[in-house]
Motif scaffolding. Structure first.
Motif, mmCIF file in Angstrom:
data_model
loop_
_atom_site.group_PDB
_atom_site.id
_atom_site.type_symbol
_atom_site.label_atom_id
_atom_site.label_comp_id
_atom_site.label_asym_id
_atom_site.label_seq_id
_atom_site.Cartn_x
_atom_site.Cartn_y
_atom_site.Cartn_z
ATOM 1 N N PRO A 121 5.827 16.654 0.514
ATOM 2 C CA PRO A 121 6.409 16.980 -0.791
ATOM 3 C C PRO A 121 6.305 18.490 -1.011
ATOM 4 C CG PRO A 121 4.187 16.143 -1.070
ATOM 5 C CD PRO A 121 4.520 16.033 0.402
ATOM 6 N N GLU A 122 6.790 18.997 -2.153
ATOM 7 C CA GLU A 122 6.587 20.415 -2.472
ATOM 8 C C GLU A 122 5.103 20.723 -2.351
ATOM 9 O OE1 GLU A 122 9.928 21.924 -5.559
ATOM 10 O OE2 GLU A 122 8.122 21.051 -6.439
ATOM 11 N N ARG A 123 4.797 21.909 -1.790
ATOM 12 C CA ARG A 123 3.393 22.189 -1.519
ATOM 13 C C ARG A 123 3.133 23.673 -1.385
ATOM 14 N NH1 ARG A 123 6.448 21.277 2.466
ATOM 15 N NH2 ARG A 123 6.200 22.173 4.514
ATOM 16 N N ASP A 139 9.282 13.290 -8.487
ATOM 17 C CA ASP A 139 9.703 12.720 -7.207
ATOM 18 C C ASP A 139 8.587 12.692 -6.170
ATOM 19 O OD1 ASP A 139 12.230 12.474 -8.296
ATOM 20 O OD2 ASP A 139 12.898 14.401 -7.514
ATOM 21 N N TRP A 140 7.335 12.918 -6.581
ATOM 22 C CA TRP A 140 6.238 13.040 -5.628
ATOM 23 C C TRP A 140 5.997 11.745 -4.865
ATOM 24 C CZ3 TRP A 140 1.351 10.786 -4.890
ATOM 25 C CH2 TRP A 140 0.548 11.436 -3.959
ATOM 26 N N LYS A 141 5.783 11.908 -3.589
ATOM 27 C CA LYS A 141 5.255 10.847 -2.743
ATOM 28 C C LYS A 141 4.358 11.573 -1.743
ATOM 29 C CE LYS A 141 9.333 10.829 0.123
ATOM 30 N NZ LYS A 141 10.545 10.155 0.461
ATOM 31 N N ALA A 158 9.944 20.423 -0.593
ATOM 32 C CA ALA A 158 9.821 19.148 0.116
ATOM 33 C C ALA A 158 10.695 19.195 1.370
ATOM 34 C CB ALA A 158 10.249 18.001 -0.792
ATOM 35 N N LYS A 197 2.431 17.408 -7.540
ATOM 36 C CA LYS A 197 2.922 16.109 -7.985
ATOM 37 C C LYS A 197 3.922 16.287 -9.126
ATOM 38 C CE LYS A 197 -1.088 13.359 -6.757
ATOM 39 N NZ LYS A 197 -2.120 12.423 -7.279
ATOM 40 N N GLU A 204 -0.421 19.574 -2.383
ATOM 41 C CA GLU A 204 0.795 18.870 -2.769
ATOM 42 C C GLU A 204 0.948 18.918 -4.280
ATOM 43 O OE1 GLU A 204 0.662 15.555 0.798
ATOM 44 O OE2 GLU A 204 0.188 14.915 -1.233
ATOM 45 N N SER A 209 2.332 13.046 1.560
ATOM 46 C CA SER A 209 2.730 13.436 2.915
ATOM 47 C C SER A 209 2.656 12.232 3.835
ATOM 48 C CB SER A 209 1.794 14.514 3.466
ATOM 49 O OG SER A 209 1.974 15.724 2.822
#
Length: 135
Positions: free
Chosen positions: A69-71, A129-131, A105, A126, A124, A133
């Protein structure tokens, strides 16, 4: 693999996609699927911080093609890395110890092509749309 098996796999993937089930949604959380390499350092409703350790020839943030995810990534050790995106385009980068960077992401693969192990924090973010890694 025979044509019939490929056809069957393709049909199954299309059927799963029709129900909204993607390959990413079937993948396991990296911290659970690879606990020897990943450790959850901190988790709350806004972030999850993973520590990742690997050796030469292995991934620097997961094994094989995997999702993040975005990180924000914090390289605790320097590394020489081969990054390959989902389209198969590869680049080699030198990442110095202490380097901090943001990434959207994405699905990619990474390989430690340097001569020593690596240690990284993956933070990560959150959002809606987070899920987690996937390894």
């Amino acid at each position: 693999m025979s044509f019939e098996k490929r056809k069957t796999r393709r049909e199954v993937l299309l059927m799963l996609a029709a129900f909204g089930i993607t390959r990413d949604s079937l993948a396991q959380d990296a911290a659970r699927s690879d606990p020897r390499s990943f450790r959850v350092v901190l988790e709350n409703e806004r972030v999850r911080v993973l520590e990742y350790k690997s050796g030469p020839g292995l991934g620097v943030c997961g094994q094989g093609m995997h999702y993040h995810p975005e990180r924000i990534t914090v390289s605790l050790t320097g590394a020489k890395v081969k990054l390959t995106n989902a389209e198969g385009r590869a680049v080699v980068r030198e990442i110095p110890s202490g380097h901090v960077f943001f990434s959207p992401a994405e699905t990619h693969s990474t390989e430690n092509i340097g001569g020593s192990g690596t240690r990284t924090y993956i933070i990560e973010l959150k959002g809606m749309d987070w899920k987690p890694s996937t390894g």
